[in-house]
Design an enzyme around this catalytic site. Structure first.
Site, mmCIF file in Angstrom:
data_model
loop_
_atom_site.group_PDB
_atom_site.id
_atom_site.type_symbol
_atom_site.label_atom_id
_atom_site.label_comp_id
_atom_site.label_asym_id
_atom_site.label_seq_id
_atom_site.Cartn_x
_atom_site.Cartn_y
_atom_site.Cartn_z
ATOM 1 N N LYS A 47 10.238 -23.798 -21.249
ATOM 2 C CA LYS A 47 9.193 -23.297 -22.142
ATOM 3 C C LYS A 47 9.253 -24.102 -23.422
ATOM 4 C CE LYS A 47 7.085 -19.844 -20.095
ATOM 5 N NZ LYS A 47 5.634 -19.841 -19.898
ATOM 6 N N ASP A 75 15.562 -20.661 -21.433
ATOM 7 C CA ASP A 75 14.502 -21.535 -21.926
ATOM 8 C C ASP A 75 15.049 -22.911 -22.307
ATOM 9 O OD1 ASP A 75 12.447 -19.780 -21.605
ATOM 10 O OD2 ASP A 75 12.269 -19.219 -23.704
ATOM 11 N N MET A 122 5.130 -24.699 -33.825
ATOM 12 C CA MET A 122 4.376 -25.481 -32.835
ATOM 13 C C MET A 122 3.113 -26.091 -33.439
ATOM 14 S SD MET A 122 4.857 -22.785 -29.653
ATOM 15 C CE MET A 122 4.606 -21.342 -30.724
#
Length: 265
Positions: A66, A44, A183
């Site tokens: 990602k 990732d 996030m």
């Protein structure tokens, strides 16, 4: 709905490995062993360069981006690559930032491979939310300030309604919980507005970017100043936003420090 299971008895194997927040010293011994034994690694974007430097030069590395807010490799394509490599007899490591089972979509990969008859081993990693607060010398739980902790994403699946932040705020206030939001930077305006319906404006908040890395930066503020602080300090992803009274000590210290002496860590 049930899915047909096809048993595969080939020599390949797959391990989901948590690379932790980025500092290679925070890797588990088991994670390091898995990385160094791999012949193929699907990596990732959030796996740090320092950890990627531990990958054997003989191994094949496939970068599968990602990162929140950026173009990502489709999950179905990643799962297909893993399946193909295992069936070719490779020792496959799916290397993920943080922990594979904490917002890492590891559960989806395990389910997909299980349907193909392939067993998957999982090696846990330190999740960014824990590393972030630990780097500031602050706990996630505390007998006086926080009786529990909630890890939650601020980036809902497209098409879904997302988190009911108002209910979460009311619960966090009544149950004295620490909220660790992954996030959440891009949606911070909405998150802040909704949390303020159930939490006091002066609730301490920390924003930590690049937790555990040499480039780590953070800011301590209050819930009513959350968005302004992120903009003023120019904090960006990848960051975690941590809301709760566990930061009261740091907030008090910051408020008592002259502005000329205060610095963004």
């Amino acid at each position: 709905m049930t899915h047909p299971t096809h048993t595969f008895s080939g020599p390949g194997r797959c391990t989901l490995v948590g690379a932790g927040p980025g500092d290679p010293d925070l890797l588990t011994i088991k994670a390091l062993k898995a990385i160094q034994a791999a012949t193929v690694l699907l990596v990732d974007d959030l796996v740090s360069e320092a950890i990627q430097a531990l990958i054997p030069t003989s191994a094949r590395i496939i970068h599968v981006g990602k990162r929140g807010g950026c173009q990502s490799t489709p999950q179905a394509f990643i799962e297909k690559l893993i399946l193909m490599a295992v069936r070719e007899g490779e020792n496959v490591v799916r290397l993920k930032g943080g922990d594979p089972f904490v917002f890492g979509r590891g559960g989806e990969e395990v389910e997909h491979l299980a349907q193909a008859g392939i067993h998957v081993d999982v090696v846990n990693g330190i999740t960014a939310g824990l590393a972030a607060v630990s780097s500031l010398g602050v706990p996630l739980t505390h007998r006086e300030h926080a009786h529990g902790v909630v890890f939650i994403t601020g980036h809902p699946k497209p098409g879904s309604s997302g988190t009911d932040w108002r209910t979460l705020a009311a619960t966090a206030y009544s149950a004295r919980l620490t909220l660790v939001i992954y996030m959440g930077v891009n949606g911070v305006q909405h998150i802040q507005q909704e949390l303020l319906t159930g939490l006091p404006p002066g609730t301490p908040v920390a924003i930590i970017q690049n937790a555990s890395l040499p480039t780590q930066r953070h800011a301590i503020t209050t819930l009513d100043s959350l968005q302004d602080t992120i903009l003023d300090a120019q904090l960006a992803s990848p960051s975690v936003i941590v809301v709760g009274d566990v930061f009261q000590g740091l907030l008090t210290l910051q408020q008592s420090t002259p502005a000329s002496q205060a610095a963004l860590g």
